[in-house]
Design an enzyme around this catalytic site. Sequence first.
Site, PDB file in Angstrom:
ATOM      1  N   SER A 125       0.832  -1.207   0.000  1.00  0.00           N
ATOM      2  CA  SER A 125       0.000   0.000   0.000  1.00  0.00           C
ATOM      3  C   SER A 125       0.863   1.253   0.000  1.00  0.00           C
ATOM      4  O   SER A 125       1.959   1.262   0.565  1.00  0.00           O
ATOM      5  CB  SER A 125      -0.889  -0.016   1.247  1.00  0.00           C
ATOM      6  OG  SER A 125      -1.460   1.260   1.475  1.00  0.00           O
ATOM      7  N   TYR A 151      -1.564  -0.445  10.792  1.00  0.00           N
ATOM      8  CA  TYR A 151      -1.892  -1.131   9.521  1.00  0.00           C
ATOM      9  C   TYR A 151      -0.757  -0.904   8.521  1.00  0.00           C
ATOM     10  O   TYR A 151      -0.209  -1.839   7.963  1.00  0.00           O
ATOM     11  CB  TYR A 151      -3.218  -0.610   8.949  1.00  0.00           C
ATOM     12  CG  TYR A 151      -3.358  -0.850   7.477  1.00  0.00           C
ATOM     13  CD1 TYR A 151      -3.104   0.175   6.560  1.00  0.00           C
ATOM     14  CD2 TYR A 151      -3.685  -2.110   6.992  1.00  0.00           C
ATOM     15  CE1 TYR A 151      -3.191  -0.054   5.203  1.00  0.00           C
ATOM     16  CE2 TYR A 151      -3.781  -2.344   5.630  1.00  0.00           C
ATOM     17  CZ  TYR A 151      -3.533  -1.302   4.740  1.00  0.00           C
ATOM     18  OH  TYR A 151      -3.605  -1.539   3.390  1.00  0.00           O
ATOM     19  N   LYS A 155       2.261  -3.496   6.739  1.00  0.00           N
ATOM     20  CA  LYS A 155       2.591  -3.580   5.308  1.00  0.00           C
ATOM     21  C   LYS A 155       4.087  -3.381   5.102  1.00  0.00           C
ATOM     22  O   LYS A 155       4.748  -4.119   4.373  1.00  0.00           O
ATOM     23  CB  LYS A 155       1.823  -2.516   4.514  1.00  0.00           C
ATOM     24  CG  LYS A 155       0.330  -2.734   4.413  1.00  0.00           C
ATOM     25  CD  LYS A 155      -0.007  -3.972   3.610  1.00  0.00           C
ATOM     26  CE  LYS A 155      -1.511  -4.097   3.377  1.00  0.00           C
ATOM     27  NZ  LYS A 155      -1.862  -5.340   2.657  1.00  0.00           N
TER      28      LYS A 155
HETATM   29  C1  WQD Z   1      -9.557   9.635   0.946  1.00  0.00           C
HETATM   30  C2  WQD Z   1      -9.817  11.104   1.214  1.00  0.00           C
HETATM   31  C3  WQD Z   1     -10.262  11.643   3.508  1.00  0.00           C
HETATM   32  C4  WQD Z   1     -14.157   9.645   3.813  1.00  0.00           C
HETATM   33  C5  WQD Z   1      -6.907   4.639   2.927  1.00  0.00           C
HETATM   34  C6  WQD Z   1      -5.788   3.835   3.513  1.00  0.00           C
HETATM   35  C7  WQD Z   1      -4.926   3.290   2.404  1.00  0.00           C
HETATM   36  C8  WQD Z   1      -5.762   2.533   1.414  1.00  0.00           C
HETATM   37  C9  WQD Z   1      -6.889   3.386   0.890  1.00  0.00           C
HETATM   38  C10 WQD Z   1      -5.595   0.199   1.962  1.00  0.00           C
HETATM   39  C11 WQD Z   1      -9.144  11.589   2.495  1.00  0.00           C
HETATM   40  C12 WQD Z   1     -11.469  11.956   2.616  1.00  0.00           C
HETATM   41  C13 WQD Z   1     -12.936  10.111   3.313  1.00  0.00           C
HETATM   42  C14 WQD Z   1     -15.161  10.584   4.154  1.00  0.00           C
HETATM   43  C15 WQD Z   1     -13.709  12.379   3.476  1.00  0.00           C
HETATM   44  N1  WQD Z   1      -6.286   1.352   1.989  1.00  0.00           N
HETATM   45  N2  WQD Z   1     -12.738  11.454   3.151  1.00  0.00           N
HETATM   46  N3  WQD Z   1     -14.903  11.926   3.961  1.00  0.00           N
HETATM   47  O1  WQD Z   1      -7.261   7.586   3.740  1.00  0.00           O
HETATM   48  O2  WQD Z   1      -6.402   8.045   1.387  1.00  0.00           O
HETATM   49  O3  WQD Z   1      -6.372   5.739   2.248  1.00  0.00           O
HETATM   50  O4  WQD Z   1      -7.643   3.834   2.040  1.00  0.00           O
HETATM   51  O5  WQD Z   1      -4.552  -0.037   1.451  1.00  0.00           O
HETATM   52  O6  WQD Z   1      -3.964   2.442   2.969  1.00  0.00           O
HETATM   53  O7  WQD Z   1      -4.974   4.701   4.275  1.00  0.00           O
HETATM   54  O8  WQD Z   1      -8.554   6.807   1.695  1.00  0.00           O
HETATM   55  O9  WQD Z   1     -10.905   6.915   1.029  1.00  0.00           O
HETATM   56  O10 WQD Z   1     -10.341   6.912   3.504  1.00  0.00           O
HETATM   57  O11 WQD Z   1      -9.866   8.937   2.154  1.00  0.00           O
HETATM   58  O12 WQD Z   1     -13.505  13.596   3.322  1.00  0.00           O
HETATM   59  O13 WQD Z   1     -16.291  10.232   4.616  1.00  0.00           O
HETATM   60  O14 WQD Z   1     -11.208  11.301   1.389  1.00  0.00           O
HETATM   61  O15 WQD Z   1     -10.082  12.654   4.484  1.00  0.00           O
HETATM   62  O16 WQD Z   1      -8.686  12.902   2.298  1.00  0.00           O
HETATM   63  P1  WQD Z   1      -7.116   7.160   2.331  1.00  0.00           P
HETATM   64  P2  WQD Z   1      -9.992   7.339   2.138  1.00  0.00           P
END
Ligand code: WQD
Length: 340
Positions: A125, A151, A155
Amino acid sequence: MTTILLTGGTGYIGSHTAVELIAAGYEVVIADDLSNSSKNVVDRIAQISGKKPSFYEIDVADKDDLRKVFSSHHIDAVIHFAGFKSVSESVREPLKYYRNNLDATLSLLEVMKAYGCEKIIFSSSATVYGVSVDSHKFNEEDETGNCSNPYGRTKSMIEDILSDVSKADEGFTSILLRYFNPVGAHESGLIGEEPNGIPNNLMPFITQVAAGILPKLKVFGSDYDTPDGTCIRDYIHVVDLARGHVAALEYAFVHTGCGIFNLGTGKGTSVLEMIHAFEEANGLRIPYEIAERRAGDVPFCVADPSKANDILGWKADKDIVDMCRDSWRWQQNCRNESIK
Ligand code: WQD
């Protein structure tokens, strides 16, 4: 026929990879404990691809269970997806994450060795990278290990384990695939991301708001140092990601050692841009409010995918509109329960 074992193969990325592997002519075996997926995904993979993978409901950390699989099939390579993957849960329950994710990997490697299987593709990741400075697009030479959560640390530790095993055994091949932000679903609408309970990630949240399951989207912060103040990510369609695994497998069959590849598009999209893209692609409104920043979020996380493009001959070709349309179709199918 070349046989590939997918640990965690009924999960979101695993199921899409199974479909692409079957299409590429591989025999697929799936081992999964179903802790975060359902068994009927195997039937849906068969429905899409016309071929049903062999399925074993096992704990990948249990070596006796694994031996049942390796003694029933000649496994030519393993794609290792099995592992817990919630960032927030890993902060609350670190031991559960270290025990499960590391044990599964160590047991798998020991059984692979016992059966002479020397090729592994690992589901890593982008979270192994630290914080990007000045909107730098991450490349595989960038520093890793400075993770913001348990997490991500599992990885990074597994990457180190696989690198060491490849160094110690010159015939062994480890390919580490660093995913950026997987979204979307197969165009059939039969497989997709099935978050248990309230979703963590942006796209499942958007589709559940669009479906009226959740009232409103919270945008976690609009005061970041980005053009519109919201965080920027490299969203990649899960089918493109799955095809990256097929390309990595073909590379693994003709190389040894440890290879590391980013699987991303190289394009950044902000939270607000994603919301508007979804609204436009599907002709829907997504009510949202600006909320507090979420702990652990970084302003910018985008891939430099040139190494995978050049060496694996793989390039993501689906765009944000495809991701939004395919995510919405999946959510609608989920809602009609026809595929549970
Ligand atoms: C993306 C953006 C949030 C939800 C995570 C893991 C990563 C991978 C993918 C496994 C951020 C914003 C989100 C919401 C929001 N997983 N957001 N409102 O955090 O980049 O990555 O998932 O491998 O390892 O860290 O993905 O989709 O959670 O967030 O504003 O209700 O959307 O703040 O900026 P992230 P995400």
